[in-house]
Design an enzyme around this catalytic site. Sequence first.
Site, PDB file in Angstrom:
ATOM      1  N   HIS A  17       4.600   7.004  14.436  1.00 33.59           N
ATOM      2  CA  HIS A  17       3.853   7.755  13.168  1.00 33.59           C
ATOM      3  C   HIS A  17       2.742   8.871  13.570  1.00 33.59           C
ATOM      4  O   HIS A  17       1.830   8.236  14.270  1.00 33.59           O
ATOM      5  CB  HIS A  17       3.215   6.637  12.124  1.00 33.59           C
ATOM      6  CG  HIS A  17       2.743   7.209  11.016  1.00 33.59           C
ATOM      7  ND1 HIS A  17       3.303   8.031   9.903  1.00 33.59           N
ATOM      8  CD2 HIS A  17       1.420   7.207  10.808  1.00 33.59           C
ATOM      9  CE1 HIS A  17       2.530   8.343   9.090  1.00 33.59           C
ATOM     10  NE2 HIS A  17       1.338   8.065   9.340  1.00 33.59           N
ATOM     11  N   GLN A  61       0.934  -1.275   0.034  1.00 34.87           N
ATOM     12  CA  GLN A  61      -0.096  -0.022   0.084  1.00 34.87           C
ATOM     13  C   GLN A  61       1.056   1.185  -0.089  1.00 34.87           C
ATOM     14  O   GLN A  61       1.749   1.461   0.884  1.00 34.87           O
ATOM     15  CB  GLN A  61      -0.728  -0.021   1.330  1.00 34.87           C
ATOM     16  CG  GLN A  61      -1.794   1.244   1.234  1.00 34.87           C
ATOM     17  CD  GLN A  61      -2.503   1.584   2.538  1.00 34.87           C
ATOM     18  OE1 GLN A  61      -1.818   1.760   3.618  1.00 34.87           O
ATOM     19  NE2 GLN A  61      -3.759   1.176   2.540  1.00 34.87           N
ATOM     20  N   HIS A  84       1.029  12.402  11.773  1.00 39.86           N
ATOM     21  CA  HIS A  84       1.283  13.340  10.668  1.00 39.86           C
ATOM     22  C   HIS A  84       2.030  14.705  10.993  1.00 39.86           C
ATOM     23  O   HIS A  84       2.926  14.527  11.748  1.00 39.86           O
ATOM     24  CB  HIS A  84      -0.294  13.609   9.955  1.00 39.86           C
ATOM     25  CG  HIS A  84      -0.926  12.469   9.544  1.00 39.86           C
ATOM     26  ND1 HIS A  84      -2.041  12.371   8.879  1.00 39.86           N
ATOM     27  CD2 HIS A  84      -0.255  11.223   9.079  1.00 39.86           C
ATOM     28  CE1 HIS A  84      -2.261  11.388   8.301  1.00 39.86           C
ATOM     29  NE2 HIS A  84      -1.235  10.390   8.330  1.00 39.86           N
TER      30      HIS A  84
END
Length: 341
Positions: free
Chosen positions: A215, A146, A217
């Site tokens: 992780h 992905q 953003h």
Amino acid sequence: MVIKYSYFLFVILAFASRNTCSAIVIKKFPFLMPNIHPFIDDLYICTAVRIDYSKPYHIVAFEPNATMHTAHHILLYGCKEPSTTLSVWNCGEMSSTLDGLPAFNPCKSGSEIIYAWARDAPPFNLPEGVGFLVGGDSPIQYLILQVHYAHKYKDGESDRSGLILHYTEEPLPRTAAVILLGTGGQIHPKRIEHMEASCNIEEHKVLHPVAYRTHTHQLGKVVSGYVIREENGKQVWTLLGKRDPLTPQMFYPVETPDNFTIRYGDKLAARCTMKNTRDKIVEVGQTSMDEMCNFYLTYWVEKTSPLEQKYCFTNGPPAYHWGEDDGIDVNRIPESASSLN
């Protein structure tokens, strides 16, 4: 976007090989996007390969073939069965059919994450004797690549981002796996928020932690992960790892003491400290303007299979924080859980 690729079965082939000091033959397979043209922002594209079911393989290293200017992030899933037999498909969480590109989840059954990459992280090598078991009679019969494309491409541009998988056909004594901790939730404007996840280890297996990855953003400041264990009636917090998530999002060696293991009755916990400088609520979601809170832990087990549990997710704020119906003693949370010190 015109689909020109037919679905294909996959038998791992040796595109290159080398010998390690232990004389195990390592081969490579480039698992890349087939000249994709992202035609909108925040497009998630998946492609699949069928692994040779006649014998097992161990993936021992991951070599990225991408840059952060091209791919926001890459995930490698292992599946028992993919969601479609198409060669490529739209696989975002909020996916819908776009311009003739059908939408499906990455996996139909048996979904687990094997590897994740973002922000120009370098290659990741597992310790000697450790590998992700795929093919044969293992639960992983398909690999799904992905790629999240944050921005659309200009006319005539295409992409072959992906991973070069290093693998061996020889048996290895230790089997690797990943458990992912994460949250849903929202961050109110002009606020610092803690997004927290926790879960119990309820299987009688001994986990040897290897590496962790954080992780978020844009709003993440610190992501930390812990093992919590009851000792003499008190909770002891052992740090797995802590990072600024805006540094390269690679797998870093765990910060646990030597020979530290995770076992039945322990609890895994992760916190993302987020700072919302915007004038609006930011939700957890899949676009680059949304947020995420993820802590990945790679571990290995010996002479047994990995955890059946692959994911540890909570609803996140405002519905969930540590100490709410999960048994974590909030009085013993390390003061450094939200700092890089």
